[in-house]
Design a protein around this motif. Structure first.
Motif, short mmCIF file in Angstrom:
data_model
loop_
_atom_site.label_atom_id
_atom_site.label_comp_id
_atom_site.label_asym_id
_atom_site.label_seq_id
_atom_site.Cartn_x
_atom_site.Cartn_y
_atom_site.Cartn_z
N SER A 46 23.65 66.03 2.99
CA SER A 46 22.56 66.01 3.97
C SER A 46 22.47 67.33 4.71
O SER A 46 21.36 67.82 4.99
CB SER A 46 22.77 64.87 4.97
N ALA A 47 23.63 67.92 5.01
CA ALA A 47 23.65 69.21 5.69
C ALA A 47 22.99 70.28 4.81
O ALA A 47 22.19 71.08 5.28
CB ALA A 47 25.09 69.61 6.02
N ALA A 48 23.31 70.24 3.51
CA ALA A 48 22.71 71.21 2.58
C ALA A 48 21.21 71.01 2.50
O ALA A 48 20.45 71.97 2.41
CB ALA A 48 23.34 71.05 1.19
N ALA A 49 20.77 69.73 2.56
CA ALA A 49 19.33 69.44 2.46
C ALA A 49 18.59 69.87 3.71
O ALA A 49 17.41 70.20 3.65
CB ALA A 49 19.12 67.95 2.20
N SER A 50 19.29 69.87 4.86
CA SER A 50 18.56 70.17 6.09
C SER A 50 18.52 71.66 6.41
O SER A 50 17.76 72.07 7.28
CB SER A 50 19.10 69.36 7.27
N GLY A 51 19.29 72.48 5.73
CA GLY A 51 19.13 73.92 5.90
C GLY A 51 20.41 74.72 5.94
O GLY A 51 21.52 74.15 5.96
#
Lengths: 131, 131
Positions: A46-51
């Motif tokens: 999720s962290a990777a997906a958010s930026g």
């Protein structure tokens, strides 16, 4: 549910301790730990997906000494559960039930899961920052 | 006649004409199927983690955006969370004996597993489609 006075099987402390019992309970313990560890995986994705900023934070947390300790424990739990799980699949197929084989496969599980953990970490260290 | 054909049926079962609903092994079978799928998936996952060690945001999302990596990660999340909630269900059923508490825990575990699996899959798709 009606409580009837049926005879119960003996409690755990009645049986003499056997090495294979350790693997049995460790399989369950590592399973629970791995289920908890999936939180970390979902957080990381999720962290990777958010930026980039959120991903850098996640990498910072995982890369701290505590994060690495958790990751090391997670990796051993994963390899143990994997190896012992394969042992269970052989049992499900009807193989390896006799005492000698169960002992030998327990030993193989411990040794191979430790070896795979070391190999994975050596590989990780050698690839470090390579991407 | 049926007693000869199926000696495993209980006397009461024969009288009531209630046989197997053919779903008795569903949980067990799903646990084994997901276990089997997870063997290669976990090896791929750990090898990937080692390869990705220390990767920055661009490196990681670039890797995950490749179709086969995205697909394998989604399959890993689906199989992994299904396997985890099946396993946790058995642990809860074994150790928690108060009906209300057991039911509440089972619901929490099943909902959490679904939510986390979907959150992980959503993150992978977001990265894969470059949003």
């Amino acid at each position: 549910m009606a409580k009837t006075a049926r005879p119960l099987s003996p409690h755990l402390q009645i049986y003499s301790w056997k090495f294979t019992m350790l693997l049995s309970i460790l399989h369950r313990a590592t399973g629970i730990a791995l289920a908890g560890g999936t939180l970390l995986l979902v957080y990381w994705l999720s962290a990777a997906a958010s930026g980039a900023a959120a991903f850098a934070d996640a990498q910072g947390i995982i890369g701290s000494w505590f994060g690495l300790l958790v990751l090391f424990g997670f990796s051993y739990a994963l390899f143990f559960h994997l190896c012992n799980g394969i042992r269970h699949l052989f049992w499900d197929a009807g193989y390896g039930f006799d005492l000698g084989t169960a002992w030998a496969s327990a030993l193989v599980t411990i040794v191979v899961s430790a070896a795979l953990t070391v190999i994975a970490w050596l590989a990780g260290i050698s690839f470090m920052g390579g991407l | 006649m049926s007693a000869v054909k199926n000696p495993m049926r209980s006397a009461l079962g024969r009288v009531r004409h209630l046989g197997s609903a053919k779903e008795g092994v569903q949980h067990w079978w799903a646990q084994r199927l997901t276990a089997l799928a997870l063997v290669p998936l976990i090896l791929w996952f750990v090898a990937s983690l080692a390869y990705l060690a220390g990767a920055d945001h661009a490196g990681f999302t670039g890797w995950l955006a490749r179709p086969y990596n995205a697909l394998l990660m989604i399959v890993l999340l689906a199989a992994g969370f299904h396997h985890a909630q099946l396993g946790l269900q058995v642990v809860i059923e074994d150790y928690v004996h108060r009906e209300g508490c057991k039911l509440a825990l089972l619901i929490v575990v099943k909902f959490a597993a679904l939510l986390l699996a979907l959150a992980g899959i959503f993150a992978v798709l977001k990265i894969a489609f470059g949003a």
